[in-house]
Design an enzyme around this catalytic site. Structure first.
Site, PDB file in Angstrom:
ATOM      1  N   LEU A 210       0.849  -1.182   0.000  1.00  0.00           N
ATOM      2  CA  LEU A 210       0.000   0.000   0.000  1.00  0.00           C
ATOM      3  C   LEU A 210       0.885   1.233   0.000  1.00  0.00           C
ATOM      4  CD1 LEU A 210      -2.680  -0.927   2.712  1.00  0.00           C
ATOM      5  CD2 LEU A 210      -2.930  -1.059   0.225  1.00  0.00           C
ATOM      6  N   ASP A 211       0.396   2.279  -0.627  1.00  0.00           N
ATOM      7  CA  ASP A 211       1.100   3.550  -0.592  1.00  0.00           C
ATOM      8  C   ASP A 211       1.271   4.001   0.852  1.00  0.00           C
ATOM      9  OD1 ASP A 211       2.076   6.063  -1.774  1.00  0.00           O
ATOM     10  OD2 ASP A 211       0.248   6.894  -0.918  1.00  0.00           O
ATOM     11  N   ARG A 212       2.332   4.757   1.106  1.00  0.00           N
ATOM     12  CA  ARG A 212       2.623   5.197   2.472  1.00  0.00           C
ATOM     13  C   ARG A 212       1.442   5.943   3.092  1.00  0.00           C
ATOM     14  NH1 ARG A 212       5.114   9.797   4.801  1.00  0.00           N
ATOM     15  NH2 ARG A 212       5.388  10.751   2.753  1.00  0.00           N
TER      16      ARG A 212
END
Length: 500
Positions: A210-212
């Site tokens: 997942l994106d940060r």
């Protein structure tokens, strides 16, 4: 005579087909004898040891987790600064160049005076020997080690909730602002390290990422076999993904399907946009609620492009309320609606950075002024992994930017592997330089962390982001495969009666 000569000949491995020849009966004794001594060097010639074999498994263990400690302050999880070794073999283009020349042309994050001081302090090593002369000429297989004083950006103090743990998988609810694993400027403030240090969950294999800034369901496999099995489902598009977000304005009540192609504007900065030359994407949207100002929307991505959900929502004119990239003034008065951007890609990137710089919010993007200076001076570096502020090049992108990056067509930006020569990964820290680490239990500004005389970060006071600034309203709500289904609770900001 010929037979006797053959028997006396020592066994030598053959490498023609990539494999070592199996020793014959007469060669067993010679095969286990010590390796031949290194050749005699010519006068003034410098010896370079052969490359060391890299381990290929999951690389983080107790020694890595013990490098430093956390403390909590103002709703943030912080990492005490620590000493850290960046390591890399000599790049092909460095061969024949002096170390001073490489530092001056590629490692521009620091002035040459810093590297001279680092050499005097014993922090630069070439083939594990201290470097005293920066005029030394680099050779093929030279191994560089640079010990630095490392500062990590803070993340939200929200704990990682473990949703499921069994003999095969660990499934967690990832907080926003937390990278999945070490990349960019983050190491200890990552899901992998926190799970290892605080939950004793080690040697995990990433199934997806997942994106940060994206929160929600995140799966890890406990074995390579399980990871491979689930990865096959991903490749066969058998994995159903459901996200929820809060967007600006009144989203249409009917189902909306967006199939606009997405193009990476900059691999280095990690920004994308809709463009006919981009790759095929498909996202299905369905409004869940509207409170008069903003809408909660369910998102079903059918592909897994970088920032796909965020870019498609921006294109439709309903960007995520607090998206730090795709809901910024830098995109123009319409904020990118309909793909209308009256700027070149270079102008757009510059405007985005300047907007965050003016708000003193560069850390929300995971970058610092030093990163920008380094990037501006290294425009000819090509591959971010070869740029020379070790492991801090490509800081916005972090090399792991997508909402979900394990997709058969998701190859826009390289994933961030746990072991990679190009990521200049470390094998262990230099324990002799551990003076900055404090005892566990010290918190806040009362902890008397030692300042490093060579560290630029130690001389700078930065504004801490608020916990609110570290939360983006995009959440991975559900992942469903052929044999499993994992869900998290609906985030607070997605409740129908929630107000800003």
């Amino acid at each position: 005579m010929r037979r006797a000569a053959r028997a006396a000949r020592p066994f030598l491995p053959r490498f023609g087909g990539g494999e070592m020849a199996e020793p014959g009966p007469r060669d067993k004794e010679e095969a286990v004898s010590p390796a031949p001594k290194k050749r005699r060097l010519a006068a003034g010639e410098r010896y370079v040891p052969p490359p060391r074999k890299r381990s290929t498994g999951v690389s983080f263990g107790a020694a890595h987790f013990a490098e430093t400690s956390y403390y909590f302050e103002g709703g943030l999880r912080k990492v005490r600064p620590y000493y850290f070794d960046f390591r890399t073999y000599c790049k092909g283009r460095w061969v024949g160049r002096s170390l001073l020349h490489v530092f001056s042309t590629e490692f521009r994050a620091q002035p040459l005076a810093y590297y001279r001081a680092a050499a005097r302090a014993g922090r630069l090593h070439l083939n594990e020997e201290p470097v005293s002369d920066l005029d030394i000429v680099l050779k093929n297989n030279d191994f560089l080690r640079n010990t630095v004083h490392r500062h990590e950006p803070p993340v939200t103090a929200q704990p990682i909730q473990i949703l499921v743990e069994d003999e095969e998988v660990v499934v967690v609810d990832k907080p926003s602002s937390l990278p999945v694993h070490p990349c960019g400027r983050f190491r200890h403030n990552t899901v992998i390290f926190i799970l290892g240090k605080e939950h004793d969950l080690k040697e995990l294999h990433t199934i997806h990422r997942l994106d940060r800034m994206t929160s929600g369901v995140l799966m890890f496999a406990k074995t390579a076999e399980v990871s491979k099995r689930i990865d096959e489902q991903v490749r066969e598009r058998q994995l159903e993904k459901e996200y929820v977000c809060r967007v600006v304005g009144e989203f249409p009540e009917h189902e909306v399907v967006c199939e606009e192609p997405i193009l990476v504007v900059s691999y280095k900065v990690g920004v994308c946009r809709v463009d006919p030359k981009g790759k095929f994407c498909k996202t299905i949207f369905q409004r869940l609620s509207y409170n008069g100002k903003t809408s909660v929307v369910k998102c079903l991505p059918r592909t897994g492009r970088t920032h796909q959900i965020r870019v498609h929502l921006q294109y439709l004119g309903y960007p995520i309320v607090n998206d730090p990239i795709y809901n910024m003034e830098a995109w123009g008065p319409d904020r990118g609606k309909g793909g209308k951007i009256d700027k070149t890609d270079e102008e757009l990137l510059k405007a985005l950075v300047e907007e965050h710089r003016s708000k003193q919010s560069l850390d929300i993007l995971g970058i610092s002024e030093e990163d920008l200076n380094s990037s501006a001076e290294n425009k000819d570096c090509g591959n971010v992994s070869d740029c020379t502020k070790p492991a801090q090049a490509d800081p916005i992108n972090e090399n792991c930017p997508a909402e979900d990056t394990k997709d058969p067509e998701r190859n826009d930006i390289a994933a961030c592997p746990l072991n990679s020569d190009t990521n200049l990964e470390t094998l262990e820290k230099d324990k002799e330089l551990d003076s900055c680490e404090n005892q566990d239990g010290q918190t806040g500004e009362n902890s008397s962390e030692e300042k490093d005389p060579l560290c630029v970060e130690c001389k700078i006071t930065r504004r801490d982001p608020s916990p609110k600034e570290l939360v983006m309203y995009l959440h991975a709500l559900r992942y469903k495969g052929a044999e499993f289904e994992y869900c998290s609770k609906m985030p607070e900001w997605a409740m129908e009666d929630w107000e800003e």
